[in-house]
Design a protein around this motif. Structure first.
Motif, short mmCIF file in Angstrom:
data_model
loop_
_atom_site.label_atom_id
_atom_site.label_comp_id
_atom_site.label_asym_id
_atom_site.label_seq_id
_atom_site.Cartn_x
_atom_site.Cartn_y
_atom_site.Cartn_z
N LEU A 27 34.14 -18.15 31.29
CA LEU A 27 33.15 -17.11 31.61
C LEU A 27 33.83 -15.90 32.23
O LEU A 27 33.60 -14.75 31.82
CB LEU A 27 32.08 -17.66 32.56
CG LEU A 27 31.11 -18.69 31.99
CD1 LEU A 27 30.22 -19.26 33.09
CD2 LEU A 27 30.26 -18.07 30.87
N PHE A 28 34.69 -16.15 33.21
CA PHE A 28 35.40 -15.04 33.86
C PHE A 28 36.18 -14.20 32.85
O PHE A 28 36.37 -13.01 33.02
CB PHE A 28 36.36 -15.56 34.94
CG PHE A 28 35.77 -15.60 36.33
CD1 PHE A 28 35.79 -14.46 37.15
CD2 PHE A 28 35.19 -16.75 36.84
CE1 PHE A 28 35.26 -14.48 38.43
CE2 PHE A 28 34.65 -16.78 38.12
CZ PHE A 28 34.68 -15.64 38.92
N GLU A 29 36.67 -14.87 31.78
CA GLU A 29 37.53 -14.17 30.82
C GLU A 29 36.74 -13.47 29.72
O GLU A 29 37.32 -12.80 28.86
CB GLU A 29 38.53 -15.17 30.22
CG GLU A 29 39.59 -15.57 31.24
CD GLU A 29 40.49 -16.70 30.79
OE1 GLU A 29 40.26 -17.26 29.69
OE2 GLU A 29 41.43 -17.03 31.55
N ARG A 30 35.42 -13.60 29.72
CA ARG A 30 34.63 -12.95 28.65
C ARG A 30 34.71 -11.43 28.77
O ARG A 30 34.83 -10.89 29.88
CB ARG A 30 33.15 -13.36 28.78
CG ARG A 30 32.89 -14.81 28.47
CD ARG A 30 31.47 -15.04 28.03
NE ARG A 30 31.31 -14.62 26.64
CZ ARG A 30 30.17 -14.68 25.96
NH1 ARG A 30 29.07 -15.13 26.55
NH2 ARG A 30 30.10 -14.29 24.71
N PRO A 31 34.62 -10.72 27.65
CA PRO A 31 34.52 -9.26 27.73
C PRO A 31 33.33 -8.89 28.62
O PRO A 31 32.29 -9.57 28.60
CB PRO A 31 34.27 -8.84 26.27
CG PRO A 31 34.77 -9.98 25.44
CD PRO A 31 34.55 -11.22 26.26
N PHE A 32 33.48 -7.85 29.40
CA PHE A 32 32.46 -7.47 30.39
C PHE A 32 31.06 -7.31 29.77
O PHE A 32 30.08 -7.84 30.32
CB PHE A 32 32.92 -6.16 31.07
CG PHE A 32 32.26 -5.88 32.38
CD1 PHE A 32 32.47 -6.69 33.50
CD2 PHE A 32 31.41 -4.79 32.51
CE1 PHE A 32 31.86 -6.41 34.72
CE2 PHE A 32 30.78 -4.52 33.72
CZ PHE A 32 31.01 -5.33 34.82
N PRO A 33 30.93 -6.64 28.60
CA PRO A 33 29.57 -6.51 28.03
C PRO A 33 28.95 -7.86 27.66
O PRO A 33 27.75 -8.07 27.84
CB PRO A 33 29.79 -5.65 26.77
CG PRO A 33 31.10 -4.98 26.97
CD PRO A 33 31.93 -5.92 27.81
N GLU A 34 29.77 -8.77 27.15
CA GLU A 34 29.25 -10.10 26.78
C GLU A 34 28.83 -10.87 28.03
O GLU A 34 27.80 -11.53 28.07
CB GLU A 34 30.32 -10.90 26.02
CG GLU A 34 30.82 -10.27 24.75
CD GLU A 34 29.78 -10.30 23.63
OE1 GLU A 34 28.66 -10.78 23.86
OE2 GLU A 34 30.10 -9.80 22.54
N LEU A 35 29.67 -10.79 29.06
CA LEU A 35 29.38 -11.51 30.30
C LEU A 35 28.07 -11.00 30.91
O LEU A 35 27.19 -11.79 31.30
CB LEU A 35 30.53 -11.30 31.29
CG LEU A 35 30.38 -11.99 32.64
CD1 LEU A 35 30.44 -13.50 32.50
CD2 LEU A 35 31.48 -11.52 33.61
N LEU A 36 27.91 -9.69 30.96
CA LEU A 36 26.69 -9.14 31.56
C LEU A 36 25.46 -9.43 30.71
O LEU A 36 24.37 -9.68 31.25
CB LEU A 36 26.84 -7.63 31.83
CG LEU A 36 27.15 -7.37 33.30
CD1 LEU A 36 28.49 -7.93 33.73
CD2 LEU A 36 27.04 -5.90 33.66
N PHE A 37 25.61 -9.43 29.40
CA PHE A 37 24.47 -9.75 28.54
C PHE A 37 24.02 -11.19 28.78
O PHE A 37 22.83 -11.47 28.92
CB PHE A 37 24.84 -9.52 27.06
CG PHE A 37 23.70 -9.82 26.13
CD1 PHE A 37 22.59 -8.98 26.07
CD2 PHE A 37 23.70 -10.97 25.34
CE1 PHE A 37 21.52 -9.26 25.22
CE2 PHE A 37 22.63 -11.25 24.50
CZ PHE A 37 21.54 -10.40 24.43
N GLN A 38 25.00 -12.09 28.84
CA GLN A 38 24.66 -13.51 29.07
C GLN A 38 23.98 -13.69 30.43
O GLN A 38 22.99 -14.40 30.55
CB GLN A 38 25.95 -14.35 28.98
CG GLN A 38 25.69 -15.85 28.98
CD GLN A 38 26.97 -16.66 28.83
OE1 GLN A 38 28.06 -16.12 28.62
NE2 GLN A 38 26.84 -17.97 28.93
N ALA A 39 24.54 -13.01 31.43
CA ALA A 39 23.96 -13.12 32.79
C ALA A 39 22.54 -12.55 32.81
O ALA A 39 21.62 -13.15 33.37
CB ALA A 39 24.85 -12.38 33.79
N GLN A 40 22.35 -11.42 32.14
CA GLN A 40 21.02 -10.80 32.14
C GLN A 40 20.01 -11.65 31.39
O GLN A 40 18.85 -11.74 31.78
CB GLN A 40 21.09 -9.42 31.50
CG GLN A 40 21.77 -8.41 32.37
CD GLN A 40 21.53 -6.99 31.88
OE1 GLN A 40 20.71 -6.75 31.00
NE2 GLN A 40 22.23 -6.06 32.45
N THR A 41 20.45 -12.25 30.31
CA THR A 41 19.54 -13.09 29.52
C THR A 41 19.02 -14.24 30.37
O THR A 41 17.82 -14.53 30.40
CB THR A 41 20.27 -13.61 28.26
OG1 THR A 41 20.80 -12.49 27.56
CG2 THR A 41 19.34 -14.38 27.35
#
Ligand code: SAM
Ligand code: DTB
Ligand code: SF4
Length: 326
Positions: A27-41
């Motif tokens: 998770l920490f290594e995910r691209p920032f946009p992907e990480l934030l999208f997953q968190a927001q979802t």
């Protein structure tokens, strides 16, 4: 233990308690946009993303603490200019709680600089809990280590939350604190759970730990038998006189990542953007809310260090369209 939670869409989702470090690292290594999208979802599945839970802090017993936590201005081991005070009176605590309620706080958190409470002091804290609860506020205390009986007494007084942070990874813990162990922390958390009190447990980043330590901290929190209902993520407040005063500031995006990973791994928990906001830009705070933070400490002081003034926080919330969760 019920490990399924009904989310806002009515689906029953499994909450995972088997997070490995490899999972958390990925998770920490995910691209920032992907990480934030997953968190927001996930944030939206469990919470209204426009609502922020507001807690106000009060230090009911300041300074003179025998523990040697390297980040803490209240330890007797460091010369930080924080004077040791006695436990506050019930009247003074209730006045502060009334003010906090009038300012819009839903929870009142009382902190004491103790290794663990003495029985006589615990009686006084129980009276504070009863009094604050009678004002219609949720109650939280953080008093250091508790045994099972002490946790039960707090529960009987009506305590809603107990704050007890794991602070960092098990490996890094010894570099920060020598006067207690990680196991001591986990034992207290188990006593709090057993007493039926909600758990508030998180940590501090920016203490010179590695990303692996941040991963270890989140993996430990997310693998507890039940996730803490409340997860405070503190950015270290570097206080002059403490051993961590000279540590380099942590990159803001790494802080936002830590919030996002806490949101993803503990989706039904309230994630608090805790200490460190005084020196944080509005833009970084906004990113934290976008990454799934949904709680703040509100009021001009944390325990001993400054927090943003209330009008500044109200202005920020207005600009972002955020509203207090009632
Ligand atoms: N003595 C109790 C204990 O340690 O659990 C309760 C009070 S203690 C001050 C509560 C928490 O405040 C700590 O666990 C730590 O996470 C946080 N804290 C203390 N000093 C801090 C600092 N300089 N920056 C960020 N967080 C801090
Ligand atoms: C938590 O995680 N952060 C709060 C609360 N729990 C007790 C404390 C922050 C303290 C920051 C340093 C100070 O003001 O003394
Ligand atoms: Fe004491 Fe808590 Fe500060 Fe550690 S963090 S020195 S236990 S008040």
């Amino acid at each position: 233990m019920d490990d399924r939670t009904t989310n806002l869409t009515g689906h029953v989702d499994p909450i995972r308690h088997d997070w490995t470090r490899a999972d958390v690292r990925a998770l920490f290594e995910r691209p920032f946009p992907e990480l934030l999208f997953q968190a927001q979802t996930l944030h939206r599945a469990y919470f209204d993303p426009c609502e922020v839970q507001i807690s106000t802090l009060l230090s009911i017993k300041t300074g003179g603490c025998p523990e040697d936590c390297a980040y803490c201005p209240q330890s007797v081991h460091y010369d930080t200019g924080v004077a040791a005070e006695k436990l506050m009176s019930l009247d003074a605590v209730l006045k502060a709680a009334r003010d906090a309620k009038a300012s819009g706080a839903s929870r009142f958190c009382m902190g004491a600089a103790w290794r663990s409470p003495k029985d006589r002091d615990l009686d006084k804290v129980c009276a504070m809990v009863e009094g604050v609860k009678a004002l219609g506020l949720e109650t939280c205390v953080t008093l250091g280590m508790l045994d099972g009986g002490q946790a039960q007494r707090l529960k009987s007084a009506g305590l809603d939350y107990y704050n007890h942070n794991l602070d960092t990874s098990p490996e890094f813990y010894g570099a920060i604190i020598s006067t207690r162990t990680y196991e001591d922390r986990l034992d207290t958390l188990a006593h709090v759970r057993q007493a039926g009190i909600h758990v508030c447990c998180g940590g501090i980043v920016g203490m010179g730990e590695s990303r692996e330590d941040r991963i270890g901290m989140i993996a430990t929190l997310a693998s507890l038998p039940e996730h803490p209902e409340s997860v405070p993520i503190n950015m270290l407040v570097r206080v002059a006189g403490t051993p961590l005063m000279q540590i380099d500031a942590l990159d803001a995006f790494e802080f936002v990542r830590t919030i996002a990973v806490a949101r993803i791994t503990m989706p039904a928990s309230v994630v608090r953007l805790s200490a460190g906001r005084e020196d944080m830009s509005e833009e970084t705070q906004a990113l934290c809310f976008l990454a799934g933070a949904n709680s703040i400490f509100y009021g001009p002081k944390l325990l001993t260090t400054p927090n943003p003034a209330q009008d500044r926080d109200r202005a920020l919330m207005d600009k972002l369209g955020l509203v207090p969760r009632l």
